[in-house]
Scaffold this motif. Structure first.
Motif, mmCIF file in Angstrom:
data_model
loop_
_atom_site.group_PDB
_atom_site.id
_atom_site.type_symbol
_atom_site.label_atom_id
_atom_site.label_comp_id
_atom_site.label_asym_id
_atom_site.label_seq_id
_atom_site.Cartn_x
_atom_site.Cartn_y
_atom_site.Cartn_z
ATOM 1 N N ASN A 107 0.941 -1.551 0.415
ATOM 2 C CA ASN A 107 -0.010 0.130 -0.335
ATOM 3 C C ASN A 107 1.361 1.574 0.140
ATOM 4 O OD1 ASN A 107 -2.105 2.183 0.622
ATOM 5 N ND2 ASN A 107 -2.806 0.975 1.407
ATOM 6 N N PRO A 108 0.812 2.040 -0.897
ATOM 7 C CA PRO A 108 1.807 3.503 -1.320
ATOM 8 C C PRO A 108 1.299 3.757 -0.843
ATOM 9 C CG PRO A 108 0.970 3.228 -3.284
ATOM 10 C CD PRO A 108 0.117 1.561 -2.552
ATOM 11 N N VAL A 109 0.625 4.387 -0.089
ATOM 12 C CA VAL A 109 0.589 4.984 0.950
ATOM 13 C C VAL A 109 1.037 5.397 2.548
ATOM 14 C CG1 VAL A 109 -1.665 6.400 2.291
ATOM 15 C CG2 VAL A 109 -1.788 5.997 0.107
ATOM 16 N N THR B 118 -2.785 2.503 7.223
ATOM 17 C CA THR B 118 -3.362 1.918 6.094
ATOM 18 C C THR B 118 -3.251 0.613 5.993
ATOM 19 O OG1 THR B 118 -1.022 1.525 5.501
ATOM 20 C CG2 THR B 118 -1.175 3.707 4.636
ATOM 21 N N GLY B 119 -4.860 0.579 5.213
ATOM 22 C CA GLY B 119 -5.048 -0.714 4.802
ATOM 23 C C GLY B 119 -3.587 -2.702 4.363
ATOM 24 N N THR B 120 -4.736 -3.373 4.546
ATOM 25 C CA THR B 120 -3.495 -4.390 4.063
ATOM 26 C C THR B 120 -4.184 -5.489 3.471
ATOM 27 O OG1 THR B 120 -3.937 -5.891 5.721
ATOM 28 C CG2 THR B 120 -2.015 -4.062 5.925
ATOM 29 N N SER B 121 -4.820 -4.583 3.097
ATOM 30 C CA SER B 121 -6.704 -6.102 1.735
ATOM 31 C C SER B 121 -5.868 -5.268 0.429
ATOM 32 C CB SER B 121 -7.650 -5.788 2.354
ATOM 33 O OG SER B 121 -7.896 -6.127 3.876
ATOM 34 N N ASN B 122 -5.930 -6.133 -0.277
ATOM 35 C CA ASN B 122 -6.386 -6.173 -2.018
ATOM 36 C C ASN B 122 -7.310 -4.373 -1.996
ATOM 37 O OD1 ASN B 122 -6.962 -5.814 -4.696
ATOM 38 N ND2 ASN B 122 -6.338 -8.700 -5.209
ATOM 39 N N PRO B 123 -6.732 -3.677 -3.322
ATOM 40 C CA PRO B 123 -7.413 -2.599 -2.953
ATOM 41 C C PRO B 123 -8.905 -2.690 -4.367
ATOM 42 C CG PRO B 123 -5.467 -2.789 -4.072
ATOM 43 C CD PRO B 123 -5.120 -3.879 -3.745
ATOM 44 N N LEU B 124 -9.206 -4.361 -4.986
ATOM 45 C CA LEU B 124 -9.890 -4.479 -5.445
ATOM 46 C C LEU B 124 -11.413 -4.413 -4.285
ATOM 47 C CD1 LEU B 124 -8.952 -7.027 -8.424
ATOM 48 C CD2 LEU B 124 -9.651 -4.623 -8.339
#
Length: 785
Positions: A284-286, A326-332
């Motif tokens: 997650n690039p954020v 920041t989230g660690t799940s698939n951005p889909l």
């Protein structure tokens, strides 16, 4: 291994020492100091030694030693569960299910509970409702952390250093300085640095949420740091003033900082893969970071006059938190807009939560108790608590194609609030000794709790006339009246709410001293947790209150020394959870689609079990200790689901994080090698049967399979432990277990065939969980004078 004692916990300005004649730990039971074997309640006490030697660096590690204790972690800090009782509403309006106290002062936020342990006298974990002596947020029990206090007339100190894998560097030191015959000070501090263990990995996706769904993206870890790292520094100054044997004042000031990358959740697909792959999370690039500063002050005055003791405690806590998780799940899993739409084209998105808050807490407690044991022992008192929080809990969605441009980020939700908790109570408990063997215990507390929130709540705007449910972030304005963009707040609709509750909780019991060293006790006690209000209720379209939580506990127990060198404790308990607060989500979108906000419903359940603990000194240099528990829990009534659509009856399901069997064994052995030096060996193994973790909003459950977790160490110590060198390894198996969550479930709603078993994930790497720590190993050096 430190001694294990069993008693009801409390705190005192002066930590009582071990009884030199019997080897028993003296605990401040029922808020009075007495032998651990004389107090009729279930408590594990870890004290009299080095917590780090037994692998306890923070409250999270206590679950490896204490039965019935389970601790998860997340964006709001720690989440403590005892015998299945907990609270998943860790927001500023929520109440905790376990009372967590540091030097007698209640700590009400999970972010503040996860601080590193250093220079600690002992930690007490009390199981069972403590509505009489503790009151606030003690439905399931209490944890008391008691720091080492200054000692008059003695110059002493120590230093410790640790280096281990994940580039772990830890150090702590303390010095006790006698100022005069009536004054002493103690200065202590620690610093911890460690890399994270959840590693971002590269991946590629086709953005199926875009219009048309043909955009392909590849993301690499780049300079992203691993999550669940550690970076903190804390200092503590204590002063003890004792002008006479009858007057003692203790003042404690603690100041510290937390930094680093911050928390992260492991993804289910990686956990199922096992091995080194279990640590992989999608990049997650954020940016993610923690920047927290805190100052805590506690003062305690103890005065004896005649046969009565007066105790007064005052505390102020200031905690300033800025954490971007920041989230660690698939951005889909997450999309801006509502998916394919000709009006507002959607996009898959990275998630982040930018949390900023300032907590200020003031509390006082006054008590009177008898000094010397007599036919009637008592403690009476009153307490006051006030917490005020200013916060912005801002969640953003960053489109995968423009994540570097913060102007394109869409507001997810943003509660912008000032929340206050005010509580006061009056309590009394007494023990009447009918005979030297038989005693009757009775106590009661009146509690009054009030929660008030004033603020706004910005959620994605639904506009079906435009053909899209969610507008861009420009729909909401920031405090300056301009379209809100990161990092500014979004000012939404009013989100005011309040709830007040009052309750009398009580405890009655009978104690029978079979022999001077063997106690049998029976008790009935009640617990109470105040109600609150939901940010959004579909029935009202606004905030709406929910009721308090109540529990009645029945317990019978034994504690004593049935054989020379053997200390044994056994407790059977039954909980009638007539009103239980369950937390899920209510969804704002059409047809019950995201985003969602925390929603609390009232249900009921039953919990019962059998706990056993022992410590046996086999020989002067060999000891074994451990515990085993058998438990069962079942929800009796709970309607849950997305609320805005269909709901499910959850009756018959077990309570989360409640394994039916656990066992822990510890062995210690020492070899004499001359001149008082020793080689000390220690081994620990914990077994837990499987347990479930629920997603009540989607009405599914996930299983954590049974597991073992083992530790080992070898220590060289000179005479009197003046110098120690230790090699250690924790979690030899190097397996992660699920402790909280799940997040971002993307499968079918409501499980399969009414069994709440999730269907196959439609999106890989979507579901994530909070997990415990992996294998840590290294060396520790220590010296004291």
């Amino acid at each position: 291994m430190p001694a294990i004692a069993y008693a009801q916990a409390a705190t005192s300005a002066v930590s009582p020492p071990a009884d030199a004649g019997t080897g028993e730990i003296i605990v401040t039971a029922m808020k009075k100091a007495e032998s651990s074997l004389k107090v009729p309640a279930a408590l594990s006490v870890i004290g009299g030694g080095d917590l780090k030697t037994v692998g306890v660096n923070s409250v999270i590690d206590l679950q490896n030693l204490v039965p019935g204790l389970n601790i998860g972690t997340g964006g709001f800090g720690t989440n403590i569960s005892i015998r299945g009782i907990t609270s998943t509403d860790q927001t500023s309006k929520g109440e905790l299910g376990i009372a967590y106290n540091v030097d007698g002062a209640f700590v009400g936020r999970g972010q503040e509970q996860g601080l590193s342990y250093f220079d600690i006298e002992r930690v007490e974990v009390l199981r069972g409702p403590q509505g009489t002596l503790y009151g606030r947020s003690s439905t399931g029990g209490a944890i008391n952390v008691i720091s080492r206090k200054p000692v008059i007339g003695k110059l002493e100190g120590y230093g410790k250093f640790e280096y281990g894998n994940y580039n772990a560097v830890r150090g702590e030191a303390a010095i006790n300085i006698p100022i005069s015959s009536a004054i002493a000070i103690r200065i202590a501090g620690n610093a911890n640095s460690r890399d994270g263990y959840l590693k971002p990995t590269g991946f590629s996706i086709i953005d199926t949420n875009a219009v048309p769904p043909t955009s392909s993206y590849t993301f690499t870890p780049g300079s992203q740091k691993a999550k669940n790292d550690q970076s903190d520094q804390t200092g503590r100054f204590s002063i003890l003033i004792k002008p006479s044997d009858d007057v003692t004042f203790t003042g404690i000031a603690t100041i510290g900082h937390q930094g680093g990358t911050g928390p992260g959740a492991a993804v289910l697909d990686s956990l199922n893969a096992g091995g080194s792959a279990q640590f992989n999370i999608p990049a997650n690039p954020v940016p993610a970071f923690v920047d927290t500063n805190f100052q805590n002050f506690v003062g305690t005055l103890n005065v004896k006059f005649g046969g009565t003791q007066f105790d007064l405690l005052g505390s102020h806590q200031h905690f300033k938190d800025h954490t971007q998780t920041t989230g660690t799940s698939n951005p889909l899993v997450t999309s801006t807009g509502a998916g394919p739409s000709p009006v507002f084209p959607g996009s898959s998105a990275f998630t982040l939560a930018d949390y900023q808050a300032v907590f200020n807490t003031t509390q006082m407690e006054a008590r009177l108790s008898n000094v010397n044991p007599g036919a009637f022992d008592y403690v009476v008192g009153a307490n006051y608590y006030f917490e005020k929080t200013h916060e912005s809990d801002h969640n953003w969605n960053a489109p995968v194609g423009s994540y570097a441009n913060t102007a394109t980020w869409q507001n997810g939700i943003d509660p912008l609030n000032t929340t206050s908790h005010k509580s006061y109570g009056f309590f009394a408990q007494g023990t009447y000794h009918v005979s030297p063997e038989l005693a009757i215990v009775a106590g009661a507390r009146y509690s009054n709790d009030k929660t008030v929130r004033v603020g706004t709540f910005a959620v994605p705007f639904f506009n079906p006339a435009l053909g899209s449910p969610f507008s861009p972030a420009t729909y909401w304005l920031d405090p300056a009246g301009q379209p809100c963009h990161y990092p500014n707040d979004c000012v939404g609709n009013p989100n005011n709410g309040n709830e007040s509750d009052s309750k009398v909780t009580w405890r009655v019991g009978v104690n029978y001293q079979i022999t001077p060293r063997d106690l049998l006790f029976v008790s009935v006690s009640t617990g109470f947790k105040a109600g609150g209000f939901n940010d959004f209720d579909p029935k009202t379209g606004a905030t709406a209150p929910y009721g308090p939580e109540t529990l009645t506990a029945y317990e019978i127990g034994y504690k004593g020394k049935p054989l020379p060198g053997l200390t044994f404790s056994s407790d059977v308990y039954y909980y009638d959870y007539s009103k239980q607060q369950f937390n899920s989500l209510v969804f704002f979108g059409p047809g019950g689609t995201p985003p969602g906000v925390l929603y609390t419903a009232i249900g009921k359940s039953k919990i019962y079990g059998w706990e056993n603990e022992f410590s046996y000194q086999v020989a002067p240099t060999t000891s074994i200790s451990g515990n085993f528990t058998v438990g069962h829990s079942k929800v009796g009534d709970l309607l849950t689901g997305r609320v805005s659509t269909s709901q499910f009856q959850y009756a018959g399901q077990p309570i989360d994080r409640s394994p039916e069997f656990t066992a822990t064994g510890v062995i210690n052995h020492a070899f004499e090698i001359g001149n008082g030096a020793k080689i000390k060996l220690r081994g620990l193994i914990k077994y837990s049967s499987s347990y479930l973790i629920s997603d009540l909003s989607n009405v599914v459950q996930f299983k954590q399979s049974s597991y073992t977790r083992s530790d080992a160490s070898i220590t060289y110590a000179t005479a009197g432990d003046r110098i120690t060198v230790q090699a250690f390894v924790e979690n030899i198996e190097n397996k992660l277990q699920k402790t909280s969550g799940p997040n971002n479930y993307a499968g079918g709603y409501g499980g399969t065939n009414g069994n709440f078993v999730p269907t196959t994930e439609t999106i890989p790497n979507s579901v994530s969980f909070g997990v415990n720590t992996p294998r840590f190993f290294g060396v520790r050096l220590g010296a004291k004078f």
